[in-house]
Enzyme design. Sequence first.
Site, PDB file in Angstrom:
ATOM      1  N   THR A 206     -93.111 -35.399 -16.480  1.00 33.80           N
ATOM      2  CA  THR A 206     -94.425 -35.334 -17.115  1.00 33.80           C
ATOM      3  C   THR A 206     -95.402 -36.268 -16.402  1.00 33.80           C
ATOM      4  OG1 THR A 206     -95.647 -35.606 -19.189  1.00 33.80           O
ATOM      5  CG2 THR A 206     -93.806 -37.107 -18.815  1.00 33.80           C
ATOM      6  N   HIS A 211     -96.698 -35.390 -26.905  1.00 32.85           N
ATOM      7  CA  HIS A 211     -97.003 -35.266 -28.321  1.00 32.85           C
ATOM      8  C   HIS A 211     -95.854 -34.534 -29.021  1.00 32.85           C
ATOM      9  CE1 HIS A 211    -100.900 -36.869 -27.310  1.00 32.85           C
ATOM     10  NE2 HIS A 211    -101.103 -35.899 -26.445  1.00 32.85           N
ATOM     11  N   HIS A 214     -94.124 -31.637 -27.196  1.00 31.74           N
ATOM     12  CA  HIS A 214     -93.234 -32.057 -26.113  1.00 31.74           C
ATOM     13  C   HIS A 214     -91.908 -32.567 -26.667  1.00 31.74           C
ATOM     14  CE1 HIS A 214     -97.411 -32.623 -24.553  1.00 31.74           C
ATOM     15  NE2 HIS A 214     -96.902 -31.931 -23.554  1.00 31.74           N
ATOM     16  N   ARG A 300     -93.767 -23.872 -18.013  1.00 32.63           N
ATOM     17  CA  ARG A 300     -94.783 -22.933 -17.550  1.00 32.63           C
ATOM     18  C   ARG A 300     -95.721 -23.625 -16.563  1.00 32.63           C
ATOM     19  NH1 ARG A 300     -97.259 -18.303 -20.025  1.00 32.63           N
ATOM     20  NH2 ARG A 300     -99.447 -18.066 -19.456  1.00 32.63           N
ATOM     21  N   ALA A 303     -96.170 -28.304 -12.380  1.00 38.20           N
ATOM     22  CA  ALA A 303     -96.886 -29.011 -11.307  1.00 38.20           C
ATOM     23  C   ALA A 303     -98.035 -28.190 -10.728  1.00 38.20           C
ATOM     24  CB  ALA A 303     -95.933 -29.444 -10.193  1.00 38.20           C
TER      25      ALA A 303
END
Length: 578
Positions: A206, A211, A214, A300, A303
């Site tokens: 990440t 939040h 996640h 999804r 990066a």
Amino acid sequence: MNASIQAPSSSTLIAPHGGQLTELYLPLEEAEALKKRAAQLPQWTLGERQLCDLELLLNGGFSPLTGFLGEADYRSVVDDLRLADGTLWPMPITLDVPESLAAQLQPGQELSLNDTQGTPLAVLEISDIYRPDREHEALQVFGSTDRAHPGVAELLDRNHPVNLGGRLRGIQPPAHYDFVALRRSPRQLREWFASQGWDRIVAFQTRNPMHRAHRELTLRAAEKVGARLLIQPVVGRTKPGDIDHYTRVRCYQALLPHYPAGQAALSLLPLAMRMGGPREALWHALIRQNFGASHFIVGRDHAGPGKNSQGEPFYGPFEAHELIARYQDELAIEVVTFPAMVYAANRDAYLPAPDVTAEDEVRDISGTELRRRLHQGEDIPAWFTFPDVVKILRERHPAGARPGFTLFFTGLSGSGKSTLAQAVVAHLLETSSRAITVLDGDEVRLHLSKGLGFSREDRDTNITRIGYVASEVVRHGGIAICAPIAPYEGARSQARALVESHGRFVEIYVATPLEVCEQRDRKGLYAKARAGKLTGFTGIDDPYEVPAAPELTIDASQESALDAAHRIVAWLQAEQLL
């Protein structure tokens, strides 16, 4: 010379990529001797990306690499996602330097690699000196030459023209003074896993605060594969404009107690992201394998850098999944694909996106909406995130505080840059009390860049100085207004990079036609250049490189300064900068 070790025998952890953890630090006595000798060698001060790369090369995070890529390995990685010996490796790890340094070097020599304080961190045994085709690299690695992609912009505009390849001998790691206990090397993290009895670990990448969605995603992914969870955020270089890593790490620390006891751990990764989408996802998986993870979550648009200059995503949402699937048979680490989690208010629960029905009342808060609520002091609901995370974000983004930003006007001499900048400043001062610093081209030349000439190198230095001052203004929440000619894309890109480490950079191309600029020329500079009495004049015998993807374009021959200023201010308001 370099210590290659097997994974700790006391554990059943996954083997590093290539079978061995390749650590490049010398034993203490040899390192001390090399440190003393390094002072007599040619010197190179590493940039931010190079420092991150060096750290992961030296500590084994980039196993099995033993240094910066030589030409054969570089070409093979760029074209085939493999080292020259066939080992899977998707991202070129290169050391780029200027022609002026490369001209002093030859294969067989050594080069001291230093941090910004001049401390030698490693010595490079130079095996290759080569000049890569940057556009070919951009197309192969990023799939684009569009400079709206931050990786492409860096590669084409900020990378030096020459690459040096060779083996590294490590003297000492780069110094870090923040979150020291969370900065475990691959060996240290593997030893910690072994001490805890962890052998199935799913890693989560990440670059943003985490939040409730996640947390739900990572918990379910870990349960799916029967593994413990490693939260390993990037704290090197991420996408320009991201929340600073100090704030993010504090948010991760606040989130950790919300996981079941003993099921999740936090460790930091000093990686310089390229925002390379599919290739980067594969690279991230290999890096996490080196740190001891048996599984890696790929979500999804992993990066992805966002949208290109035409407003379309650079990568499809599942391109990373597709690329990794092609190489899964060669990967020891298992990739876990997991859908986004969404909140259904009618169920008061998070669901995988494919499980949502037409009857569900889906709610979401985007990053833009979150920033707006923080600024306005509005409620951030408990279904979205945890109160202790909100508290940290409110401390970093207090209600009423506006972010700093830079307006960077660029265009030919006589295009109307300074006039337009003055009109914008007047409008801002009429309507707000924001702190504004004006960095006009002529005034900067008089005070900040006195003594610089008009060679390309001196012009680039001038723009870099402007960018640095603007970045400091922005860092403290101010507005910097810059109006140099800035004829070269590379220097403008460097200024953007400096500013975007602290806030927004808004490039405004004042596209007034050359013939109009000549008509307006009160100093007679164009006439002198046309007559050959003035050389190196932008637009006549020196090029002006038109911005590839400016935020705004204005033709001052078609629009009054007042109207253009109003348009700029309206754009800033729409972007929530004012």
